[in-house]
Structure formats: C-alpha cells, structure tokens
Design a protein around this motif. Structure first.
Motif, short mmCIF file in Angstrom:
data_model
loop_
_atom_site.label_atom_id
_atom_site.label_comp_id
_atom_site.label_asym_id
_atom_site.label_seq_id
_atom_site.Cartn_x
_atom_site.Cartn_y
_atom_site.Cartn_z
N ILE A 88 45.37 44.84 75.23
CA ILE A 88 46.48 44.93 76.16
C ILE A 88 46.11 45.96 77.23
O ILE A 88 45.10 46.65 77.12
CB ILE A 88 47.80 45.31 75.44
CG1 ILE A 88 47.69 46.67 74.76
CG2 ILE A 88 48.17 44.22 74.44
CD1 ILE A 88 48.99 47.14 74.10
N THR A 89 46.92 46.09 78.25
CA THR A 89 46.56 47.03 79.32
C THR A 89 46.70 48.47 78.84
O THR A 89 47.45 48.76 77.90
CB THR A 89 47.46 46.84 80.55
OG1 THR A 89 48.80 47.24 80.22
CG2 THR A 89 47.46 45.38 81.02
N LEU A 90 46.00 49.35 79.51
CA LEU A 90 46.10 50.78 79.18
C LEU A 90 47.53 51.26 79.33
O LEU A 90 48.06 51.98 78.47
CB LEU A 90 45.16 51.59 80.07
CG LEU A 90 45.23 53.11 79.93
CD1 LEU A 90 44.90 53.55 78.52
CD2 LEU A 90 44.29 53.78 80.93
N ALA A 91 48.18 50.88 80.41
CA ALA A 91 49.56 51.32 80.64
C ALA A 91 50.49 50.85 79.53
O ALA A 91 51.36 51.60 79.07
CB ALA A 91 50.04 50.81 81.99
N ASP A 92 50.31 49.60 79.07
CA ASP A 92 51.17 49.08 78.01
C ASP A 92 50.88 49.75 76.68
O ASP A 92 51.80 50.01 75.89
CB ASP A 92 51.00 47.56 77.88
CG ASP A 92 51.68 46.80 79.01
OD1 ASP A 92 52.81 47.18 79.37
OD2 ASP A 92 51.10 45.83 79.53
N ALA A 93 49.62 50.05 76.41
CA ALA A 93 49.28 50.76 75.17
C ALA A 93 49.90 52.15 75.18
O ALA A 93 50.52 52.58 74.18
CB ALA A 93 47.77 50.85 75.01
N LEU A 94 49.78 52.86 76.28
CA LEU A 94 50.35 54.21 76.37
C LEU A 94 51.87 54.18 76.25
O LEU A 94 52.47 55.06 75.64
CB LEU A 94 49.92 54.87 77.67
CG LEU A 94 48.43 55.24 77.78
CD1 LEU A 94 48.09 55.72 79.18
CD2 LEU A 94 48.07 56.30 76.75
N ALA A 95 52.49 53.16 76.84
CA ALA A 95 53.95 53.03 76.73
C ALA A 95 54.36 52.82 75.27
O ALA A 95 55.37 53.37 74.81
CB ALA A 95 54.43 51.88 77.60
N GLU A 96 53.60 52.01 74.54
CA GLU A 96 53.90 51.76 73.14
C GLU A 96 53.69 53.02 72.30
O GLU A 96 54.49 53.33 71.42
CB GLU A 96 53.03 50.62 72.62
CG GLU A 96 53.31 50.21 71.18
CD GLU A 96 54.71 49.65 70.95
OE1 GLU A 96 55.14 49.60 69.78
OE2 GLU A 96 55.38 49.29 71.94
N PHE A 97 52.63 53.77 72.57
CA PHE A 97 52.41 55.04 71.86
C PHE A 97 53.55 56.01 72.15
O PHE A 97 54.03 56.73 71.26
CB PHE A 97 51.08 55.67 72.28
CG PHE A 97 49.87 54.86 71.94
CD1 PHE A 97 49.85 54.02 70.83
CD2 PHE A 97 48.74 54.92 72.74
CE1 PHE A 97 48.73 53.28 70.51
CE2 PHE A 97 47.61 54.19 72.42
CZ PHE A 97 47.60 53.36 71.31
N ASP A 98 54.00 56.02 73.41
CA ASP A 98 55.09 56.91 73.79
C ASP A 98 56.38 56.52 73.07
O ASP A 98 57.13 57.38 72.60
CB ASP A 98 55.28 56.84 75.31
CG ASP A 98 56.26 57.86 75.83
OD1 ASP A 98 56.15 59.04 75.46
OD2 ASP A 98 57.15 57.49 76.61
#
Length: 252
Positions: A88-98
C-alpha cells in the motif's frame, strides 16, 4: 520484566529460534523486535509469544514494504493490534499505524532505493518516532548521513542489528535509561522521547559480522527477489490477500 536501571533493545531482527534467543540473552539484551519479511502479523505474534520469557521480551513487529517493487519505502512498526499489508502507499501505511497508535521507525534511511529519504522525513516527520542512526549493513558514510538526517529533522534515533543471520543478533542495540515491562511501555517510551544511547560492538569480529550481513543483502536482492517476483505468486501480506478481508482494496 527487568527491574534494572536500563533496557537494551535490538529493534530489528529478521530471524527467530532458540539459538537467536540464546544469543540475545548472552549479549545482555532485554528485548528484540522480530519483524520478518512478508509474514502476517498473526504468525509473527505467535512466534514472538512462543520465544518470550522472563529474561527476554520478543516483540512482534512489521517492516512494511510500501509502494510497488520499483518504488519502495520500508517502514518499521510495532505495537500493532490489526494487520497492515505490504504494497500500500506510504501515506496509507502511516495513517494506519497512526490509527493504531503504533511505534513508527524509519530503518536504514537513504540506503539503496528502499528507504526514507530527506523528502519523506520532512513530509512525515510528525508520524515518525525515531530514525535508525546505525545499521550494520551500512557503510560508514551511510551511518554519517543517517545521523545528519536525524539532526536535520530533530528526530530521536535508534539502532538495530538488522539481523538476517543468527550470529548478527545483538551486534547493535539501543539502550534506554529506564526499564520497561511490556511492548506497550516501549511504544510509549519512543513516543515520549525517553533518553537513550546508540551502542554497537566493535573490533574485527563486528566488522566480519557486518560484512556477512552485507553479503547476504546481495543474495536477498538477487535470487530471493527474483523468486518473489516471478515464482512465488501473491505474497501472504499482499493487500488483496483474503486475510485482509478487502479492508485495503481502496488504497491499493
């Protein structure tokens, strides 16, 4: 768990068995983060639980490969409740981690073509809890650049053995000035910026271990990569895999 005045963590280990646990304990580690490639969180968690005991905390983690094979960014996370796929995109991965309030680490920055660069760190600084300042696979100039990036973006640092080989476990570790009882305590320590120092072994033994890990990198990015691209089919951590219940269909 420890009750001591410090806590030693090898933040990124790819291998886990009895020999790894024995080596980690012999090196005086209190915890390791186990984050193998392309392995679903449920399996990682099961293995981590199996090898944890009162002397060594094994924390399940995920090094998520964001983007596609030609444009990858690796991001390391632990403290996850729900699985996060690769690709998945970096932005989406970071959003999920957040969303999960997980610890988010930037491993081996600006190393090869798979890592956070300065632009990524600038764009996502508020979601990154630490940058890896020393990695045994790095050459000296890579480690210098990693330290520069951490300073430039005022981000805390960490280190790890990044062990793909059993003998590398405990070659580098992050030592905190207080002890912790659980993975969630360590997540909080990272987010709160608890004081720590970066430590690694030295001498010819360490240099040989570093050389062995770097040589392994060549194999990993040649035969193993070809195997995954053309022979293995869909990875178990692919967002379209049934294990993710179509949760990430819209972001892949």
């Amino acid at each position: 768990m420890t009750g001591g005045e410090s806590f030693r963590v090898d933040f990124h280990v790819k291998v886990l068995d009895e020999r790894v646990v024995q080596r980690a304990k012999a090196r005086g580690l209190d915890a390791i983060v186990y984050a193998p490639h392309f392995t679903r969180l449920s399996e990682v968690r099961q293995q981590a639980d199996r090898f944890s005991d009162d002397d060594l905390l094994v924390i399940p983690g995920r090094e998520v490969f964001t983007g596609d094979w030609s444009n990858r960014r690796h991001v390391l996370a632990f403290g996850l409740d729900d699985p996060v796929p690769d690709f998945i995109t970096l932005a989406d991965a970071l959003a999920e981690f957040d969303r999960q309030d997980a610890a988010v680490l930037a491993p081996h920055p600006e190393f090869l073509n798979v890592s956070f660069d300065a632009e990524d760190l600038s764009a996502h600084r508020d979601r990154i809890d630490a940058v890896e300042a020393y990695n045994p696979k790095h050459w000296a100039h890579h480690n210098r650049r990693a330290r520069e990036l951490a300073t430039e973006f005022d981000l805390p640092t960490f280190t790890s053995s990044y062990a793909h080989l059993r003998g590398s476990v405990g070659e580098a570790w992050t030592e905190f000035e207080e002890s912790f009882d659980s993975a969630s305590d360590l997540v909080s320590a990272l987010k709160e910026g608890v004081s720590r120092r970066i430590v690694h072994r030295s001498g010819w033994g360490h240099k040989l271990r570093c050389a062995a890990e770097f040589a392994h990198l060549g194999w990993e990015n040649s035969y193993e990569k070809i195997d995954r691209l053309f022979l293995s089919g869909t990875e178990p951590t692919h967002p379209n895999h049934i294990a993710y219940d179509d949760r990430f269909e819209s972001v892949y």
